[in-house]
Scaffold this motif. Structure first.
Motif, PDB file in Angstrom:
ATOM      1  N   ALA A 612       0.831  -1.205   0.000  1.00 24.52           N
ATOM      2  CA  ALA A 612       0.000   0.000   0.000  1.00 24.52           C
ATOM      3  C   ALA A 612       0.868   1.259   0.000  1.00 24.52           C
ATOM      4  CB  ALA A 612      -0.930  -0.020   1.205  1.00 24.52           C
ATOM      5  N   GLU A 613       1.941   1.243   0.758  1.00 28.89           N
ATOM      6  CA  GLU A 613       2.810   2.424   0.810  1.00 28.89           C
ATOM      7  C   GLU A 613       3.513   2.672  -0.525  1.00 28.89           C
ATOM      8  OE1 GLU A 613       5.405   1.704   4.073  1.00 28.89           O
ATOM      9  OE2 GLU A 613       3.808   1.844   5.592  1.00 28.89           O
ATOM     10  N   LEU A 614       3.972   1.612  -1.178  1.00 32.17           N
ATOM     11  CA  LEU A 614       4.616   1.784  -2.474  1.00 32.17           C
ATOM     12  C   LEU A 614       3.609   2.254  -3.526  1.00 32.17           C
ATOM     13  CD1 LEU A 614       6.957  -1.348  -2.576  1.00 32.17           C
ATOM     14  CD2 LEU A 614       7.613   1.037  -2.217  1.00 32.17           C
ATOM     15  N   ALA A 615       2.406   1.690  -3.492  1.00 28.77           N
ATOM     16  CA  ALA A 615       1.385   2.111  -4.450  1.00 28.77           C
ATOM     17  C   ALA A 615       1.011   3.571  -4.244  1.00 28.77           C
ATOM     18  CB  ALA A 615       0.151   1.223  -4.315  1.00 28.77           C
ATOM     19  N   ALA A 616       1.035   4.034  -2.986  1.00 27.27           N
ATOM     20  CA  ALA A 616       0.688   5.427  -2.707  1.00 27.27           C
ATOM     21  C   ALA A 616       1.706   6.400  -3.291  1.00 27.27           C
ATOM     22  CB  ALA A 616       0.564   5.629  -1.203  1.00 27.27           C
ATOM     23  N   LYS A 617       2.911   5.930  -3.577  1.00 25.35           N
ATOM     24  CA  LYS A 617       3.944   6.791  -4.159  1.00 25.35           C
ATOM     25  C   LYS A 617       3.741   6.999  -5.665  1.00 25.35           C
ATOM     26  CE  LYS A 617       7.442   5.252  -0.818  1.00 25.35           C
ATOM     27  NZ  LYS A 617       7.691   6.555  -0.166  1.00 25.35           N
ATOM     28  N   ILE A 618       2.822   6.250  -6.260  1.00 25.75           N
ATOM     29  CA  ILE A 618       2.587   6.338  -7.703  1.00 25.75           C
ATOM     30  C   ILE A 618       1.452   7.327  -7.954  1.00 25.75           C
ATOM     31  CG2 ILE A 618       1.987   5.039  -9.777  1.00 25.75           C
ATOM     32  CD1 ILE A 618       2.946   2.518  -8.314  1.00 25.75           C
ATOM     33  N   PRO A 619       1.643   8.335  -8.773  1.00 29.12           N
ATOM     34  CA  PRO A 619       0.558   9.285  -9.077  1.00 29.12           C
ATOM     35  C   PRO A 619      -0.648   8.550  -9.656  1.00 29.12           C
ATOM     36  CG  PRO A 619       2.658  10.094  -9.897  1.00 29.12           C
ATOM     37  CD  PRO A 619       2.902   8.692  -9.456  1.00 29.12           C
ATOM     38  N   LEU A 620      -1.843   9.025  -9.300  1.00 31.30           N
ATOM     39  CA  LEU A 620      -3.066   8.374  -9.760  1.00 31.30           C
ATOM     40  C   LEU A 620      -3.203   8.416 -11.272  1.00 31.30           C
ATOM     41  CD1 LEU A 620      -5.624   9.559  -7.054  1.00 31.30           C
ATOM     42  CD2 LEU A 620      -4.502   7.338  -7.242  1.00 31.30           C
ATOM     43  N   SER A 621      -2.582   9.396 -11.892  1.00 29.84           N
ATOM     44  CA  SER A 621      -2.683   9.514 -13.349  1.00 29.84           C
ATOM     45  C   SER A 621      -1.689   8.615 -14.083  1.00 29.84           C
ATOM     46  CB  SER A 621      -2.438  10.959 -13.768  1.00 29.84           C
ATOM     47  OG  SER A 621      -1.145  11.398 -13.333  1.00 29.84           O
ATOM     48  N   ALA A 622      -0.759   7.993 -13.351  1.00 23.57           N
ATOM     49  CA  ALA A 622       0.268   7.169 -13.983  1.00 23.57           C
ATOM     50  C   ALA A 622      -0.250   5.754 -14.223  1.00 23.57           C
ATOM     51  CB  ALA A 622       1.511   7.130 -13.101  1.00 23.57           C
ATOM     52  N   SER A 623       0.317   5.097 -15.219  1.00 21.71           N
ATOM     53  CA  SER A 623      -0.007   3.699 -15.492  1.00 21.71           C
ATOM     54  C   SER A 623       1.034   2.810 -14.826  1.00 21.71           C
ATOM     55  CB  SER A 623      -0.027   3.436 -16.997  1.00 21.71           C
ATOM     56  OG  SER A 623       1.241   3.711 -17.563  1.00 21.71           O
ATOM     57  N   ILE A 624       0.587   1.650 -14.340  1.00 19.53           N
ATOM     58  CA  ILE A 624       1.498   0.740 -13.657  1.00 19.53           C
ATOM     59  C   ILE A 624       1.279  -0.679 -14.162  1.00 19.53           C
ATOM     60  CG2 ILE A 624       1.590   2.171 -11.587  1.00 19.53           C
ATOM     61  CD1 ILE A 624      -0.223   0.145 -10.213  1.00 19.53           C
TER      62      ILE A 624
END
Length: 695
Positions: A612-624
């Motif tokens: 969850a912490e790593l995912a929170a570092k990814i901007p919501l507009s970015a693709s993963i």
């Protein structure tokens, strides 16, 4: 005609069924059996001898089975230890000494049964004719026939090393034997020709008539069904969420559906990059037409995420017991309808499908049952709503309603509604399957029928040509071990009731195209996947119709309760082996075996926090792009791909470094290519976050 004395006492007044079993209508009332004048004792005759010998043999078998069960449970002969007894059941391993002692005790028990028969015959009043004394022996044996079953059921629960066909087939045979035993006992209770039967019937009548206050409006059986529904929803939600938190769910299909729900909720309907990385809005319609998703969105919106979907699926399946109970209680005593509804909630194929992430067949199942109940109860508005919502679950659901419509037309029931339902279902299927879905892409499920296609004709038409032109070849594709096991596991819990009447065989047709007709995809013939759920609404309602026909036939009460007893025993056995309450030794969910439930470990909790912490570092507009089992934990965002399938164009890669072929190898290739750089690693949970380098 002999009737169960408790059946009418336990049944509340209810309207006459609107949909009748057409075959049952052909069953004429059985003529009254001619009275048989018992011969005097001096003219015992061959018939009396046969009755006496038959009763004595039955008592000997029952006594032997009771002794065997006592030895299984009490530790006699040193076979009560679970490991030793399991070796005995699975591999016939037992030392010569204990085996000989076992056989001697069983012989003593059999002789004891003969002694009981002798006593029953000779201790009767001397004035009674000999034939009646012989009949007393046989009636006593029939009354106690169910006592032979426990000795057969316990070994089947320990037969963990048997192959699926042997175990399922033996359980099926025990279930059919159980029906005969319960039927015989019910007949003796109803007849009341021996004192013990009369005493038991009176005690049962007193219990049933005084069990609930008369002011209570809701029947006790109804309360039991509602409690069962609540328990199923809570237990299965707990179990599936537990598996999810222990990283035992997958991108295919929980993460994919979570992503599709999330995108649809945010104005990008039917878009899932993890399945179609380059697909736009509505592109997932090439996969399935699951339009009922729009009805489910408000519930998902309460807390978007995979766990919400797991709860929704479990609750939906649980609610299917209510319309089934309503349907059955119109034509059966409420206790019998209750047993059928509880058998639904304990149905092992449904449990295993429930644990395979989420799909839309589980949502179609209860909606189909609600539609059948509303049609039966002459509630056209409720039927129309449930019918349309069920069709919207998947493009293949209309086939079941088309078959139902044909059944009603053939049997002359509700012909106007049946005609309209059939036409609408067929037109909807053709429009969705032939016109709408191909506009959004190709359909890969053609591969399921690979062996049924003529050369270079990979179409539905090709399958039909094979079915019509080469039926012997088609039969060859049907007769496989996996398909036989599927049929046994689907029908054994219902004591094969849908096969008892010719017209009710049609209840198997809605699922046939997606299970037993497939040839190149083993999940379609396994109960651990969602495809077996196509059977459920139709075979359970067909079972209610079969039971109703039993009730109207000769020996109606005993036949009904014999079948109900068989359903109860068969459901218990199949659920304990293949079901989830609690998880049996053959319990699966999709591609994996589900172990006994346990608490989430500290390592798993730490991994969830790190993820969850790593995912929170990814901007919501970015693709993963995310590795397989981690995907469903971060899939409630717009653009999420499955790492093992693709990372092309992904701004970030989030993966477990120990995931191997489920993503780690792809991530290493991405790093080696120089396109990505490491942002952060969490060594304790083996997680890593990569970011695409800026040009």
């Amino acid at each position: 005609m002999s009737q169960d004395p408790d059946a009418e006492a336990n049944r509340e007044a209810s309207p006459e069924p609107a949909i009748e079993d057409a075959v049952a209508a052909d069953v004429a009332p059985a003529p009254a059996a001619p009275k048989v004048t018992s011969p005097p004792s001096s003219r015992f005759g061959p018939r009396g001898v046969a009755v006496l010998v038959g009763g004595a043999l039955m008592l000997a078998v029952i006594s032997t089975c009771v002794a065997a069960f006592v030895m299984q449970m009490t530790g006699a002969l040193h076979v009560n230890d679970s490991a030793t007894l399991r070796d005995f059941v699975n591999r016939n391993q037992l030392a010569p000494g204990p085996r000989g002692q076992l056989l001697r005790w069983l012989a003593v028990a059999a002789a004891g049964g003969g002694v009981v028969a002798f006593a029953l015959y000779h201790l009767a009043r001397p004035s009674r004719p000999a034939f009646k004394r012989a009949a007393r022996v046989l009636r006593t044996a029939r009354l106690f026939a169910p006592l032979a079953l426990p000795a057969l059921t316990r070994p089947l629960l320990l037969a963990t090393e048997w192959d699926g066909l042997s175990r399922a087939g033996t359980i099926a045979l025990v279930a059919l034997l159980a029906e005969r035993c319960f039927r015989a006992a019910a007949a003796e209770l109803a007849a009341g020709k021996i004192a013990l039967a009369r005493l038991s019937a009176r005690a049962a009548h007193r219990i049933s008539s005084s069990g609930a206050p008369r002011r209570l409006r809701i029947a006790p059986a109804t309360v039991v069904v509602l409690l069962g529904v609540a328990f199923y929803g809570v237990w299965m939600s707990y179990g599936t969420i537990l598996q999810h938190r222990q990283f035992a769910t997958f991108a295919y299909d929980l993460g994919n559906y979570d992503n599709m729900f999330f995108n649809t909720l945010h104005g990008r309907p039917f878009r899932t990059m993890s399945v179609l990385p380059t697909g736009g809005n509505w592109s997932m319609l090439s996969n399935h037409a699951e339009l009922t998703m729009f009805l489910l969105l408000p519930f998902y919106a309460l807390r978007p995420g995979a766990e919400t979907l797991l709860i929704m699926q479990s609750v939906a399946l649980a609610l299917g017991a209510i319309p089934l109970y309503r349907f059955a209680s119109r034509r059966l005593p409420r206790p019998a309808a209750m047993v059928l509804a509880l058998a639904y909630l304990l149905y092992a194929p449904m449990h295993q499908s429930n644990f395979y992430d989420i799909h839309f067949q589980p949502f179609a199942l209860p909606l189909t049952l609600w539609a059948l109940d509303a049609l039966d109860a002459d509630r056209p508005r409720l039927f129309s709503l449930a019918f349309v919502l069920a069709l919207g679950c998947r493009e293949d659901v209309p086939i079941g309603f088309a078959v139902l419509g044909l059944y009603l037309l053939f049997t002359g029931q509700k012909t106007r509604m049946a005609f309209g339902m059939t036409i609408f279902a067929v037109v909807y299927f053709v429009v969705i399957k032939v016109i709408v879905m191909p506009r959004f892409g190709s359909w890969y499920f053609n591969e399921f029928y690979r062996e049924l296609y003529p050369a270079v004709e990979n179409t539905y038409g090709g399958i039909v040509k094979t079915l019509l032109s080469n039926p012997t070849y088609v039969f060859k594709t049907l007769v496989t071990t996996d398909k036989l096991i599927l049929v046994l596991l689907v029908l054994t819990p219902l004591a094969f009731l849908p096969l008892r009447r010719g017209s009710l065989w049609m209840s198997l047709l809605p699922a046939a195209p997606f299970t037993i007709l497939t040839t190149a995809y083993w999940p379609t013939v396994s109960i651990s996947f969602q495809y077996s759920l196509f059977f459920v609404p139709f075979i359970f309602t067909a079972s209610a119709l079969a039971l109703a026909s039993f009730r109207r036939s000769a020996q109606g009460g005993p036949r009904l309760w014999g079948a109900i007893g068989s359903i109860a025993l068969a459901t218990f056995l199949t659920t304990r082996v293949w079901g989830a309450m609690p998880p049996g030794d053959k319990f699966r969910g999709g591609f994996r075996e589900i172990p006994a439930f346990r608490s989430t470990s500290e390592a798993e909790k730490q991994k969830a926090r790190d993820l969850a912490e790593l995912a929170a570092k990814i901007p919501l507009s970015a693709s993963i792009s995310v590795s397989e089992v981690e995907h469903p934990h971060v899939s409630n965002r717009m653009d999420v791909m499955v790492l093992r399938a693709s990372y092309a164009g992904a701004d970030y890669i989030l993966y477990a470094e120990d995931s191997g072929g489920f993503g780690a190898d792809v991530a290493r290739r991405a790093l080696d290519s120089g396109e990505y750089e490491v942002i952060e690693r969490r060594p304790a949970s083996q997680l890593a976050l990569l970011r695409k380098k800026k040009p």
